[in-house]
Write a protein that holds these residues in place. Sequence first.
Motif, PDB file in Angstrom:
ATOM      1  N   SER A 100       0.806  -1.227   0.000  1.00 48.19           N
ATOM      2  CA  SER A 100       0.000   0.000   0.000  1.00 48.19           C
ATOM      3  C   SER A 100       0.839   1.278   0.000  1.00 48.19           C
ATOM      4  N   LEU A 101       0.297   2.296  -0.671  1.00 45.52           N
ATOM      5  CA  LEU A 101       0.835   3.651  -0.579  1.00 45.52           C
ATOM      6  C   LEU A 101       0.068   4.374   0.523  1.00 45.52           C
ATOM      7  N   LEU A 102       0.751   5.233   1.243  1.00 48.40           N
ATOM      8  CA  LEU A 102       0.149   5.875   2.410  1.00 48.40           C
ATOM      9  C   LEU A 102      -0.389   7.259   2.079  1.00 48.40           C
ATOM     10  N   GLY A 300      -5.710   0.794   4.184  1.00 46.84           N
ATOM     11  CA  GLY A 300      -4.947   1.888   3.596  1.00 46.84           C
ATOM     12  C   GLY A 300      -3.856   2.474   4.461  1.00 46.84           C
ATOM     13  N   GLY A 301      -3.486   1.784   5.547  1.00 48.32           N
ATOM     14  CA  GLY A 301      -2.414   2.265   6.407  1.00 48.32           C
ATOM     15  C   GLY A 301      -1.132   1.498   6.163  1.00 48.32           C
ATOM     16  N   PRO A 302      -0.150   1.610   7.060  1.00 51.16           N
ATOM     17  CA  PRO A 302       1.096   0.857   6.920  1.00 51.16           C
ATOM     18  C   PRO A 302       0.859  -0.624   7.213  1.00 51.16           C
ATOM     19  N   GLN A 303       1.769  -1.468   6.761  1.00 47.84           N
ATOM     20  CA  GLN A 303       1.625  -2.896   7.025  1.00 47.84           C
ATOM     21  C   GLN A 303       1.695  -3.153   8.520  1.00 47.84           C
ATOM     22  N   ALA A 304       0.663  -3.796   9.039  1.00 49.55           N
ATOM     23  CA  ALA A 304       0.583  -4.104  10.464  1.00 49.55           C
ATOM     24  C   ALA A 304      -0.507  -5.141  10.658  1.00 49.55           C
ATOM     25  N   GLY A 305      -0.487  -5.793  11.809  1.00 55.91           N
ATOM     26  CA  GLY A 305      -1.546  -6.722  12.176  1.00 55.91           C
ATOM     27  C   GLY A 305      -2.316  -6.161  13.353  1.00 55.91           C
ATOM     28  N   LEU A 306      -3.599  -5.939  13.164  1.00 54.11           N
ATOM     29  CA  LEU A 306      -4.423  -5.345  14.214  1.00 54.11           C
ATOM     30  C   LEU A 306      -5.235  -6.440  14.895  1.00 54.11           C
ATOM     31  N   ILE A 307      -5.236  -6.411  16.211  1.00 54.30           N
ATOM     32  CA  ILE A 307      -6.016  -7.362  17.006  1.00 54.30           C
ATOM     33  C   ILE A 307      -6.976  -6.557  17.863  1.00 54.30           C
ATOM     34  N   THR A 349     -14.765  10.929   2.748  1.00 54.08           N
ATOM     35  CA  THR A 349     -13.785  11.406   1.764  1.00 54.08           C
ATOM     36  C   THR A 349     -12.640  10.415   1.601  1.00 54.08           C
ATOM     37  N   ALA A 350     -12.893   9.162   1.960  1.00 50.69           N
ATOM     38  CA  ALA A 350     -11.824   8.159   1.938  1.00 50.69           C
ATOM     39  C   ALA A 350     -11.176   8.017   0.573  1.00 50.69           C
ATOM     40  N   ALA A 351     -11.977   8.075  -0.491  1.00 40.04           N
ATOM     41  CA  ALA A 351     -11.425   7.891  -1.842  1.00 40.04           C
ATOM     42  C   ALA A 351     -10.457   9.005  -2.209  1.00 40.04           C
ATOM     43  N   GLU A 352     -10.669  10.190  -1.642  1.00 37.37           N
ATOM     44  CA  GLU A 352      -9.749  11.297  -1.909  1.00 37.37           C
ATOM     45  C   GLU A 352      -8.537  11.245  -0.982  1.00 37.37           C
ATOM     46  N   LEU A 357      -7.437   3.374  -2.091  1.00 38.67           N
ATOM     47  CA  LEU A 357      -8.851   3.383  -2.441  1.00 38.67           C
ATOM     48  C   LEU A 357      -9.073   4.202  -3.704  1.00 38.67           C
ATOM     49  N   ASN A 358      -8.324   5.267  -3.856  1.00 40.08           N
ATOM     50  CA  ASN A 358      -8.416   6.066  -5.069  1.00 40.08           C
ATOM     51  C   ASN A 358      -8.017   5.247  -6.287  1.00 40.08           C
ATOM     52  N   ARG A 359      -6.981   4.440  -6.145  1.00 38.29           N
ATOM     53  CA  ARG A 359      -6.534   3.593  -7.258  1.00 38.29           C
ATOM     54  C   ARG A 359      -7.530   2.471  -7.549  1.00 38.29           C
ATOM     55  N   TYR A 360      -8.161   1.961  -6.521  1.00 40.60           N
ATOM     56  CA  TYR A 360      -9.155   0.906  -6.737  1.00 40.60           C
ATOM     57  C   TYR A 360     -10.360   1.426  -7.523  1.00 40.60           C
ATOM     58  N   THR A 361     -10.662   2.718  -7.373  1.00 37.81           N
ATOM     59  CA  THR A 361     -11.949   3.235  -7.853  1.00 37.81           C
ATOM     60  C   THR A 361     -11.831   4.237  -8.994  1.00 37.81           C
TER      61      THR A 361
END
Length: 470
Positions: A100-102, A300-307, A349-352, A357-361
């Motif tokens: 992902s790009l941040l 869309g954030g940095p690589q991490a594992g969320l619990i 405004t997530a797509a912006e 997400l912008n690239r996906y859409t």
Amino acid sequence: MTNVETKNLLPQLPAIEKLLNTQEMLELQATYARPLVIETLRAVVADIRSEILSGNQTQLPEHTEYAERTRQKIAAKTAPRMRPIVNATGTVTHTNLGRSLLSDDACEAIQQAAQNYVNLEYDIETGRRGHRDRITEPLLQQLTGCEASTVVNNNAAAVLLALQTVARGKEVIVSRGELIEIGGAFRIPDVMAASGAILREVGTTNRTHLRDYAEAINENTGLLLKVHPSNYKILGFTSTPTMEEITELGAQQRIPTMEDLGSGALIDMAAYGLPHEPLVGERIASGVDIVTFSGDKLLGGPQAGLIVGKSEWIEKMRKNPMMRALRVDKLIIAGLSATLQRYLIDSTTAAEQFPMLNRYTRSIETLHAVAEKLKAQLQDLFAEKLNIQVSETYGQIGSGALPVETLPSIALVLESAQISAEMLAAQFRNATIPVIGRIKDGLFWLDLRTVYEREQTWIVETATQVAKTL
């Protein structure tokens, strides 16, 4: 060159010390460490000696050539090993290309954390040591409804930590159809074995019922696990219990429940024209004890594992000795917290705000405009050397997110009458700014879904280099 000429030329090779005292080499030593210059110069002299012996060098180079060769070798040695590239593969979240790009917010937060002392494990109010989870936990509580949370370096680590904490030495019941393998040969059974938990698979590949879970429960059952099939999909005659049903069964039997969501999503992807993915908040609302998911991919954030989940289990994970080996540093926490804050401030405004997400859409109309502009630029560069066409194609989100869904896209298709598609791809790949496309039907394709103005400029620069070689 005859043996006599070779014998006469070799002794004339200048001494290293003499070369080091030339003006050009002294300038190099003023820029680079002397040991590095000496080591590289010796390699240059060795190369020239080999060229003389092979007959490819018939006279000694000028002193300036020794310095220039040394400079070029040093530049290659000291160049950054991680380089910006153009991803024109059609896979948006490409694991091999950095995923992902941040967002701008996340990048700014990471830079601030990198250049300053921060309150990573320091409670400013009390003046005492705090826990690094307190930075992201309030945000995740508000966004998902969880009681508590922790963060590790990727979702595989999250699954490993959760399994070892909750079910080490006990059986973990999971559907046979969810014993997934993802990139890098990461397999749920292997992770379970590494955690010390005992795999108890139930059901069949395509059909598993709630009664299969219920009948497998015994005095050594430690966890009911559901794994979201984030990188594959079984279609046809299928059946699997919902997480709500498994959670209810767990509550009845006093057995904790867990779901590995894989990609994870905080907002409904369907609002952006993408298929619906289970929301983390929905799972927490169903009463599941533990949910794990990735910090990048759909989030869309940095690589991490969320619990996220119940405090009882999160607290135990924090005390697990493995936590120190798996925890993330201040840069990841900074980028992740900025990403979560953006969702909290305004998720509409997530797509912006989020580059992925912008690239996906991106719309097909936008991609067509990019294609026509870039096609004209490349045709000017290559003239008759390449046949360049605009073509419709399909890409994918990548990294296991929405695996069976394709993204309509537009590509430039390059064909050379002189060299193969493989050789053309290699030319673009090995340029100063590598452009990575894909080969299909014997042609070189540049998918433009991830190509913006900056990437367009880079493609033109790389194409300029390639055109000179054809």
